[in-house]
Motif scaffolding. Structure first.
Motif, short mmCIF file in Angstrom:
data_model
loop_
_atom_site.label_atom_id
_atom_site.label_comp_id
_atom_site.label_asym_id
_atom_site.label_seq_id
_atom_site.Cartn_x
_atom_site.Cartn_y
_atom_site.Cartn_z
N TYR A 111 9.12 -28.16 -28.81
CA TYR A 111 8.72 -29.54 -28.07
C TYR A 111 9.29 -28.79 -26.62
N LYS A 112 9.93 -27.57 -25.85
CA LYS A 112 9.25 -27.59 -24.57
C LYS A 112 8.04 -27.74 -24.11
N LYS A 113 7.40 -26.68 -24.87
CA LYS A 113 6.40 -25.94 -24.93
C LYS A 113 5.23 -27.46 -25.37
N ILE A 114 5.30 -28.29 -25.31
CA ILE A 114 4.71 -29.15 -26.32
C ILE A 114 5.19 -30.71 -25.00
N ASP A 115 6.54 -30.40 -24.42
CA ASP A 115 6.76 -31.62 -22.98
C ASP A 115 5.70 -30.69 -21.93
N VAL A 123 -3.39 -33.24 -17.92
CA VAL A 123 -3.04 -34.80 -19.27
C VAL A 123 -2.63 -35.75 -18.62
N SER A 124 -2.26 -35.74 -17.15
CA SER A 124 -1.70 -36.80 -17.11
C SER A 124 -3.10 -37.56 -15.83
N ARG A 125 -3.78 -36.50 -15.30
CA ARG A 125 -5.18 -37.23 -15.27
C ARG A 125 -5.91 -37.68 -15.78
N ASP A 126 -6.25 -36.80 -17.12
CA ASP A 126 -6.85 -37.92 -18.59
C ASP A 126 -5.92 -39.07 -19.09
N LEU A 127 -4.60 -39.00 -18.92
CA LEU A 127 -4.29 -40.23 -19.29
C LEU A 127 -4.00 -41.38 -18.03
N ASP A 128 -4.25 -41.58 -16.99
CA ASP A 128 -4.54 -41.88 -15.98
C ASP A 128 -5.97 -42.56 -15.78
N GLY A 129 -7.03 -42.00 -16.32
CA GLY A 129 -8.47 -42.45 -16.48
C GLY A 129 -8.60 -43.01 -17.74
N ASP A 130 -7.84 -43.56 -18.56
CA ASP A 130 -7.69 -43.82 -19.86
C ASP A 130 -7.06 -45.74 -19.27
#
Length: 134
Positions: A111-115, A123-130
């Motif tokens: 769970y820690k690795k996934i978080d 990932v945050s850059r990709d999410l912001d792009g969406d």
């Protein structure tokens, strides 16, 4: 009639696993196991998985406040036969008393690795792009 070949546990396996988890937890909470390592450690049992024939119970434990989990796991496995004997009153409805095996629970590490992956800049850059496209 053929039986389904699903690897998912049956409802009975899940129910018995939860009963075994509760019984092992009671044995450890009452301090019935006389071992310095076990008595000095708070142990969390997150899950007990039963074998299909209900003769083997694998308990996934997390020793809290201990850096080396292997010492506690070894101590629990040394006393597994004693713990099995103490489960009798809580599990007297079972035909066979299951053999208890203790394993280190690594799900919290997963769970820690996934978080950490979800919080990574990529990932945050990709999410912001969406969000910009909507």
């Amino acid at each position: 009639m053929t039986r389904p070949t699903s690897s998912a546990p049956s409802q009975r396996m899940l129910r018995i696993g939860e009963q075994v988890r509760a019984a092992v937890t009671q044995v450890l909470q009452r301090g019935e196991v006389r071992d310095d390592v076990i008595e000095a450690t708070v142990i969390s049992i997150s899950e007990v998985r039963m074998s299909p024939d209900l003769k083997i119970a694998t308990a996934y434990v997390t020793p809290l406040g201990v850096s080396d989990h292997s010492i506690v796991i070894e101590a629990l496995n040394r006393h597994a036969r004693f713990i099995r004997g103490r489960l009798g009153p809580q599990l007297r409805q079972m035909k066979y008393m299951p053999e208890v095996r203790f394993r280190d629970d690594t799900s919290f590490d997963n769970y820690k690795k996934i978080d950490e992956l979800l919080r990574s800049p990529e990932v945050s850059r990709d999410l912001d792009g969406d969000n910009d496209e909507q």
